[in-house]
Design a protein around this motif. Structure first.
Motif, PDB file in Angstrom:
ATOM      1  N   PRO B 126      19.179 -45.269  -9.663  1.00 23.33           N
ATOM      2  CA  PRO B 126      18.161 -44.308 -10.101  1.00 23.33           C
ATOM      3  C   PRO B 126      16.987 -44.295  -9.120  1.00 23.33           C
ATOM      4  CG  PRO B 126      18.652 -45.921 -11.819  1.00 23.33           C
ATOM      5  CD  PRO B 126      19.382 -46.359 -10.605  1.00 23.33           C
ATOM      6  N   LEU B 127      16.485 -43.125  -8.882  1.00 26.19           N
ATOM      7  CA  LEU B 127      15.352 -42.973  -7.975  1.00 26.19           C
ATOM      8  C   LEU B 127      14.090 -43.068  -8.817  1.00 26.19           C
ATOM      9  CD1 LEU B 127      14.563 -42.075  -5.080  1.00 26.19           C
ATOM     10  CD2 LEU B 127      14.644 -39.735  -5.931  1.00 26.19           C
ATOM     11  N   GLU B 128      13.161 -43.883  -8.381  1.00 23.22           N
ATOM     12  CA  GLU B 128      11.941 -44.025  -9.163  1.00 23.22           C
ATOM     13  C   GLU B 128      10.736 -43.585  -8.350  1.00 23.22           C
ATOM     14  OE1 GLU B 128      11.486 -47.676 -11.214  1.00 23.22           O
ATOM     15  OE2 GLU B 128       9.330 -47.377 -11.537  1.00 23.22           O
ATOM     16  N   ILE B 129       9.967 -42.702  -8.936  1.00 27.05           N
ATOM     17  CA  ILE B 129       8.760 -42.238  -8.260  1.00 27.05           C
ATOM     18  C   ILE B 129       7.571 -42.623  -9.124  1.00 27.05           C
ATOM     19  CG2 ILE B 129       7.482 -40.206  -7.504  1.00 27.05           C
ATOM     20  CD1 ILE B 129      10.219 -38.878  -7.025  1.00 27.05           C
ATOM     21  N   THR B 130       6.704 -43.430  -8.580  1.00 25.57           N
ATOM     22  CA  THR B 130       5.523 -43.820  -9.335  1.00 25.57           C
ATOM     23  C   THR B 130       4.301 -43.135  -8.751  1.00 25.57           C
ATOM     24  OG1 THR B 130       6.505 -45.953  -9.826  1.00 25.57           O
ATOM     25  CG2 THR B 130       4.145 -45.767 -10.131  1.00 25.57           C
TER      26      THR B 130
END
Ligand SMILES: Nc1ncnc2c1ncn2[C@@H]1O[C@H](COP(=O)(O)OP(=O)(O)OP(=O)(O)O)[C@@H](O)[C@H]1O
Ligand SMILES: [Mg+2]
Lengths: 246, 404
Positions: B126-130
């Motif tokens: 999963p790609l996580e963008i914070t």
């Protein structure tokens, strides 16, 4: 020791308890019988502090504590447990989380450290064996989709987990098949020690064959109208309540 | 001077700077967008789509405009800032550019985060963008994201919105999503900002044939939150799921507006939104399912369940069906209730203090939305985030690297 003096209570503005006096000493088992709607569950609910029931007069002390001043959770921490006539389903709350919260809240109130996760799970497993409850039930949401009998068994499981000193069994026998009744009653007997006392509400003698009462009371229309030994339960089984009515 | 005018003036001042940093495809829409905004102004409470949120209040205030220029450092992730080819093809193609808030965003956005997954590619992790809001003064940001999944591509994205400084932040964000034929997208958005933050987020998804799109929006902390989610089903046999849960207290305001457009036959849509509003908080949910003429064999179910705890809390709910086809199966329903007092008492009898009992019940209620998340580690993490929220733990935000 539980001492109830001249207890009057209302629910939804209607007076249900009209002056109840009752003393239950440590180690004693009292049976409470009476017609439907007499106020047995009301008395139980008042003892555990259900907010819907309003005490208008009288007192309840437990081991010297003024129960009526305490919240339901404080009463529980003091050692009072009620097996509900109708156990509540709580979808989405797992038995594990529910019991963990209950066990640790009680420990905290007693000034003890919360149980370590592994110790807690071991306690769950051991207790499960003790009261012979299916472990699949214990891994589900609290009472959700449980059969009537399974719910009652779960009440005894919770009792075993919390080790109360005063237990109210409100028709714990109803809905149980013959074998389950024996298992649940024996479970209860295993949990008892010489200090444990109980108020057992039932309509039938057969539960009292397993959980033998020291004293039997009859509650009619909000008052205790007769108190005698275990033979009273048998007599009621044969003759009903009419002969007792004042 | 009214609030809309402030933004027109601001545009006049910043236009050149924006034009100089942003890619052509974005600049091409800019002047038109500000004209749309100038013409419509901030939507008033009389505008149907915005009737639950006072935009005049939300956009008022003196903000410094942040003209962002981000860099992406993750080398193996399918993310870049300003992919010209993608922008030229898709920028502004999914979202309703006539919406005044979208127009405002289009006028001020200076860059676009572009995520592209090519044909038959499956992004395993999963790609996580914070997104961490940081500033030394009250600041506004206008963010733009474009997600394109080509034919049979698949991707899971978690977008985590946080704020690290105690300033007023005003954020508008537009996320455009193109899910090609046979594509599979899971998009999770979590807001954990704070009471000084105002967020207007618009997610617009175009779905091709045989595709699956799942969106899950979780709003835990914030000030004023508006989430607009529109999905257009443009190819047959596709399935879309919109889920969301909201936990709001103090003076939080959370407004969700969803539109699912079944434009072609044989698609399925599901919606489940759950709110818990406490204290003086306000929640609003409006969900419209539109079935176009000829979109036969559409199946759609929409559920909005809410718990209002505080006597000063408010919940507005408005599920809507607009159906122009006859062979369809559509249902919708909404409820507003209280916490189950019988269950609360049962727990208290077992010694669980009332606040903890409440927490367990709320968690169970909201947790159902999290349970639908198929990816187990993500599901567990979100359960923990919800649990922390209910425990009132504001100091740490469970996920983001800044707090670890
Ligand atoms: N929560 C409540 N709301 C309204 N009425 C109540 C409530 N609880 C009890 N009552 C009323 O109080 C009376 C006594 O009820 P209670 O449940 O105490 O009877 P009981 O002796 O336990 O009867 P049973 O043997 O049928 O269980 C009944 O008339 C009942 O309808
Ligand atoms: Mg009863």
């Amino acid at each position: 020791m539980l001492e109830i003096r001249n207890l009057h209570a209302r629910v939804e503005g209607k007076e249900i308890l009209k002056g109840v006096d009752l003393t239950i000493r440590d180690g004693e088992i009292h049976a409470l019988m009476g017609t439907n709607g007499a106020g047995k569950s009301t008395l139980s609910n008042v003892i555990v502090g259900h907010p819907k029931y309003e005490v208008t007069e009288g007192s309840i002390t437990f081991d010297g504590l003024d129960l009526l001043k305490m919240s339901p959770e404080e009463r529980s921490h003091a050692g009072i447990f009620m097996s509900f006539q109708l156990p509540v389903e709580i979808p989405g709350v797992s038995m594990t989380n529910f019991m963990r919260a209950a066990v640790n809240a009680r420990r905290e109130a007693l000034g003890e450290e919360p149980l370590k996760s592994t110790d807690f799970l071991r306690l769950m497993r051991d207790t499960q064996k003790l009261v012979d409850i299916d472990k699949r039930l214990v891994s589900r949401s609290v009472n959700e989709g449980f059969s009537g009998g399974e719910k009652k068994r779960n009440e005894i499981f919770q009792m075993a987990m919390l080790q109360p000193t005063f237990c109210i069994l409100d028709e714990t026998d109803s809905g149980l098949d013959v074998d389950a009744l024996r298992v649940v009653a024996e479970g209860f007997n295993k949990l008892r020690n010489e200090k444990t006392s109980a108020m057992v509400i039932t309509h039938y003698q057969r539960l009292l064959d397993y959980i033998r009462p020291d004293i039997v009371h009859v509650l009619l229309d909000g008052r205790i109208v007769k108190t005698a030994g275990p033979e009273l339960a048998r007599e009621i089984e044969e003759r009903g309540f009419d002969w007792i009515r004042p | 001077m009214n609030t809309s005018q402030t933004y027109l003036d601001l545009y006049a001042r910043y236009r050149d700077q924006l034009m100089s940093v942003a890619p052509d495809a974005m600049n091409a829409c800019r002047d038109e967008a500000i004209r749309t905004f100038g013409h419509k102004g901030l939507p008033t409470l009389k505008v149907e789509e915005y009737k639950y949120t006072d935009t005049e209040r939300a956009f008022g205030g003196d903000y410094h405009l942040s003209v962002a220029t981000a860099k992406v450092t993750a080398s193996d992730a399918p993310v870049v800032v300003n992919n010209d080819e993608l922008l030229t093809r898709y920028y502004g193609s999914c979202v309703d550019m006539s919406d005044p808030i979208v127009a405002l965003n289009t006028a001020f956005a200076s860059e676009c985060l572009c995520i592209h997954v090519g044909r038959n590619q499956h992004v395993e992790r999963p790609l996580e963008i914070t997104d961490v809001l940081r500033a030394q003064a009250d600041t506004m940001e206008h963010k733009r994201i474009l997600i394109v999944l080509d034919e049979c591509a698949s991707l899971t994205i978690l977008m985590h919105y946080t704020a690290a400084d105690q300033q007023h932040f005003l954020t508008t964000q537009v996320v455009e999503v193109v899910a090609g034929d046979g594509a599979h997208l899971d998009l999770y958005e979590i807001e954990e900002t704070h009471s000084l933050c105002t967020r207007f987020n618009t997610v617009a998804v175009n779905v091709g044939r045989n595709a699956t799109v799942r969106h899950n929006g979780i709003t835990l902390w914030g000030g004023i939150t508006r989430n607009t989610i529109t999905v257009s089903l443009k190819g047959e046999m596709s399935e879309v799921t919109l889920n969301g849960c909201v936990m709001a207290d103090k003076h939080q305001h959370v407004d969700t507006n969803t539109v699912i457009r079944h434009e072609v036959p044989r698609c399925t849509s599901h919606e489940l939104y759950k709110y818990v509003v406490d204290e003086q908080a306000t929640g609003a949910f409006a969900g419209k399912v539109y079935v176009a003429p000829g979109a036969q064999q559409t199946q759609s179910d929409e559920v909005n369940q809410n718990i209002c705890i505080g006597s000063e809390s408010h919940m507005y709910t408005q599920p809507m069906l607009e159906i122009y086809a006859d062979d369809v199966k559509c249902s919708h329903g909404s409820t507003v209730g209280k916490l189950d007092e019988t269950a609360l008492f049962y727990m208290r009898q077992r010694g669980i203090p009332r606040p903890k009992a409440r927490q367990l019940l709320i968690q169970a209620f909201i947790g159902q939305v999290v349970d639908y998340i198929p990816l187990q580690p993500l599901r567990e993490r979100l359960h923990i985030m919800v649990e922390r929220r209910l425990g009132g733990d504001l100091d740490t935000c469970a996920g983001c690297t800044l707090c670890k």
